[in-house]
Design an enzyme around this catalytic site. Structure first.
Site, PDB file in Angstrom:
ATOM      1  N   ASP A 102       2.932 -17.757 -15.300  1.00 29.58           N
ATOM      2  CA  ASP A 102       2.232 -17.256 -16.489  1.00 29.58           C
ATOM      3  C   ASP A 102       3.187 -16.794 -17.572  1.00 29.58           C
ATOM      4  O   ASP A 102       4.346 -16.469 -17.325  1.00 29.58           O
ATOM      5  CB  ASP A 102       1.258 -16.138 -16.116  1.00 29.58           C
ATOM      6  CG  ASP A 102       1.920 -15.011 -15.323  1.00 29.58           C
ATOM      7  OD1 ASP A 102       2.901 -15.265 -14.606  1.00 29.58           O
ATOM      8  OD2 ASP A 102       1.441 -13.859 -15.409  1.00 29.58           O
ATOM      9  N   GLU A 169       1.496 -13.219 -12.450  1.00 27.71           N
ATOM     10  CA  GLU A 169       2.502 -12.216 -12.071  1.00 27.71           C
ATOM     11  C   GLU A 169       2.555 -11.097 -13.094  1.00 27.71           C
ATOM     12  O   GLU A 169       2.729  -9.924 -12.743  1.00 27.71           O
ATOM     13  CB  GLU A 169       3.882 -12.879 -11.937  1.00 27.71           C
ATOM     14  CG  GLU A 169       4.969 -11.952 -11.392  1.00 27.71           C
ATOM     15  CD  GLU A 169       5.594 -11.053 -12.460  1.00 27.71           C
ATOM     16  OE1 GLU A 169       6.007  -9.922 -12.111  1.00 27.71           O
ATOM     17  OE2 GLU A 169       5.662 -11.469 -13.641  1.00 27.71           O
TER      18      GLU A 169
END
Length: 440
Positions: A102, A169
């Site tokens: 991400d 994350e």
């Protein structure tokens, strides 16, 4: 026994072993160099196509294709957009390699020709710019490069390779989601977990390690401070929540200075304070947002209990009625501390020092940043995350001379130097996997 000849034989054997490893490393380095143009193109594609947490659909699809193309059996949609890629190669250990996918709601200001111009709608409904300001594009590229190398080197290792692309994350949620979706039940349970993270304070071509605690527990805490509002000209007729909130903020600082051992690092930061709307109106509420950092679970529990105690009892001392005491909420965004297993760390550092040389592998201290990679180690599996230098050497040298400040991770100006960062990352992770799977 003639000990002189005995030790000479050992020395010769070790020398030949070292020469053989050096030769293997040279061959591997050349293969990585030959593959670099492919990886560079992949990196720039990923950098220009970042996706926010929980939205990593295209990144996951690209990772799936890359791993399937080199022979992995890939299962998508594990814990959201997470993927699990398996390559079995006979009897032996199981090694998990993780990369996060991400990006962040940051507008890129690096000026790079491949800078991100992507916008997306955040969970709040707000349209934001999106950038890989934490280097997850490097992580994915190294992940693919490592997979490509290990797939071509199956004659040099035995066991099971589990490679996971992890979502979210940055929200501290991806590892938890994958574990709750059966990561260690539906798929081979690892004997070791390894990962890397780019460093914004280390020059490209180097790596760094931390034995033991490497990154911190991270908690987000909301405190709703409630008072009794009224006219700004008549404060005696109110219970001013702004004054109360100010006292709470100052009281929270005594947790670090007076409650926790000075050798046990903690952070209690009030990152946001909002209350009131007009000059002459005393509001009835102030909202505080905190980030709390620690290493051990015991210290974490103590800090969180102290936050609630200080907020509640300061309000009582202020004369706030029991039904208007502060509301303290620990958000469900907890990221556990990342602990590098000392034995595993020492084993891998020994390999990396043989590969790169002692001066390129640095021992550094822990940081108070968070990384949900720590959740995998919480399952009783030896784990290790290594820092990967990503700064242009000239800029790093200038920063060491005090001539400039380096942009940090999450900065709009953070720009990893793709080469040699990616080459070093692939060599680092491939050598680690070979050590654990080949049992050198």
């Amino acid at each position: 026994m003639n000990y002189r000849y005995f030790f000479a034989a050992i020395t010769l054997s070790l020398g030949l072993s070292g020469m053989a490893m050096a030769q293997e490393t040279s061959i591997l380095s050349k293969a990585i160099a030959d593959d670099y143009s492919y990886l560079d193109a992949l990196y720039k594609h990923l950098h220009t196509h970042p996706e926010l947490s929980f939205q990593e659909e295209q990144s996951a699809a690209r990772m799936r294709k890359e791993l399937e193309d080199v022979g992995f059996d890939v299962t998508p949609n594990v814990g959201g957009h997470g993927l699990v890629a398996i390559m079995k190669n006979g009897a032996g250990p199981t090694v998990l390699i993780r990369a996060d996918m991400d990006a962040l709601p940051v507008k890129e200001m690096t000026g790079k020709p491949y800078a991100s111009r992507v916008t997306a709608v955040e969970q709040t409904g707000q349209e934001v710019s999106v950038m890989h300001a934490c280097g997850h594009d490097v992580h994915m590229t190294v992940f693919v490069g490592t997979a490509r190398r290990l797939a071509k080197m199956k004659d040099q290792w035995q066991g099971t390779l589990v490679m996971i692309g992890q979502p979210a994350e940055e929200r501290g949620a991806g590892a938890k989601a994958m574990l709750e979706d059966g990561l260690f039940e539906r798929f081979p349970r690892p004997d070791y977990n390894i990962a890397l993270h780019v460093s914004a304070s280390l020059d490209a071509g180097r790596i760094a390690y931390v034995p033991g605690y490497a990154l911190a527990n991270v908690d987000s805490v909301d405190i709703t401070v409630r008072g009794i509002g009224g006219h700004g000209a008549y404060p005696h007729a109110t219970k001013d929540p702004i004054v109360l909130a100010s006292q709470i903020v100052m009281g929270l600082q005594t947790i670090a200075s007076r409650e926790v051992d000075p050798q046990d690092p903690i952070v209690v930061t009030v990152g946001s304070i909002h209350g009131g709307a007009k000059h002459n109106v005393i509001s009835d509420q102030v909202d505080l947002q905190l980030t709390v950092r620690s290493y051990s679970d015991e210290t974490r529990d103590h800090i969180l209990n102290s936050v609630e105690r200080i907020a509640t009892n300061t309000a009582r001392a202020f004369g706030i009625p029991e039904d208007r005491l502060p509301i303290v909420e620990v958000k469900d965004e907890y990221t556990p501390a990342t602990y590098n297993d000392p034995e595993l760390t020492a084993r891998l550092v020994n390999v990396w020092e043989s590969v790169f040389g002692d001066d390129q592998v640095l021992k550094v201290g822990p940081v108070m940043g968070g990384e949900d990679f720590g959740r995998y180690g919480r399952e009783g599996i030896p784990s290790m995350i290594v820092w990967l230098g990503a700064v242009e050497p000239e800029k790093f040298a200038a920063s060491q001379r005090g001539e400039l400040s380096l942009p940090s991770l999450h900065s709009a100006y953070f720009a990893p130097l793709p080469e040699p960062t990616i080459k070093t990352g692939v060599l680092t992770m491939t050598e680690a996997a070979l050590e654990l799977l080949a049992g050198r």
